[in-house]
Write a protein that holds these residues in place. Structure first.
Motif, PDB file in Angstrom:
ATOM      1  N   GLU A  87     -31.553  -4.706  -7.797  1.00  0.00           N
ATOM      2  CA  GLU A  87     -32.411  -3.883  -8.937  1.00  0.00           C
ATOM      3  C   GLU A  87     -33.628  -3.248  -8.266  1.00  0.00           C
ATOM      4  O   GLU A  87     -34.071  -3.754  -7.458  1.00  0.00           O
ATOM      5  N   GLN A  88     -34.025  -1.997  -8.763  1.00  0.00           N
ATOM      6  CA  GLN A  88     -35.112  -1.540  -8.646  1.00  0.00           C
ATOM      7  C   GLN A  88     -36.375  -1.633  -9.541  1.00  0.00           C
ATOM      8  O   GLN A  88     -37.047  -0.625  -9.960  1.00  0.00           O
ATOM      9  N   ARG A  90     -39.423  -2.184 -11.138  1.00  0.00           N
ATOM     10  CA  ARG A  90     -40.768  -2.768 -10.665  1.00  0.00           C
ATOM     11  C   ARG A  90     -41.438  -3.725 -11.799  1.00  0.00           C
ATOM     12  O   ARG A  90     -42.059  -4.478 -11.476  1.00  0.00           O
ATOM     13  N   GLY A 115     -37.008  -7.428  -2.297  1.00  0.00           N
ATOM     14  CA  GLY A 115     -36.045  -7.046  -3.119  1.00  0.00           C
ATOM     15  C   GLY A 115     -35.845  -7.706  -4.237  1.00  0.00           C
ATOM     16  O   GLY A 115     -36.151  -8.939  -4.216  1.00  0.00           O
TER      17      GLY A 115
END
Length: 160
Positions: A87-88, A90, A115
């Motif tokens: 997943e990205q 933030r 990550g």
């Protein structure tokens, strides 16, 4: 443990363990296991982990997202098979960040090697003693004293 194993039972067991072994498949087909620390276990049974983006484990997971999580405590074992994806998000990284993660990612939540891995279970297999950890330890002690085999059970639940 209830007569029937439910998703809620699985989530409760997963939340109760600080460490888990994650087994993935390497490109040559061998199985490789790594100790992991769940950062979150949702009501739906989604588990999130922090993971270094460089190294064999991350490469294996990019190639093949099929994994198994193994949870163990005295007298009980839980094996959950499923898939992972990176997943990205933030905001999720910031929400889950904690002091113990800093030991692995010195630059904090902005570390370029940090990550976020999302696990979603497909099925779970539980083996264990009825009555939880205390009863399980008592059963193990009784087994050593009497030589009788402890009672136990094995249950499976489909999660997906």
């Amino acid at each position: 443990m209830a007569e029937e194993l439910t998703r809620a039972d699985i989530v409760e067991i997963m939340r109760g363990e600080r460490f888990v072994m994650m087994t993935s498949v390497s490109p040559d087909g061998t199985l490789q296991s790594y100790p992991m620390t769940p950062q979150e276990v949702t009501e739906e049974g989604v588990v999130r982990f922090f993971l270094g983006l460089q190294g064999d484990q991350a490469e294996n997971l990019r190639e093949n997202g099929q994994v198994n999580l193994a949870f163990a405590e005295a007298g009980s074992w839980l094996s959950v098979s499923g898939t992972v994806e990176f997943e990205q998000d933030r905001a999720t990284i910031d929400r889950l960040w904690n002091d113990s993660a800093k030991a692995w990612f010195e630059q904090g939540p902005e570390d370029p090697n940090l990550g976020l891995l999302r696990f979603e279970g497909q099925s779970a297999q539980f083996w264990g003693q009825p009555g939880g950890r205390t009863k399980a330890l008592g059963a193990i002690l009784k087994t050593k004293i009497t030589g009788q085999r402890p009672q136990g059970s094995s249950k499976t639940v489909e999660l997906g």
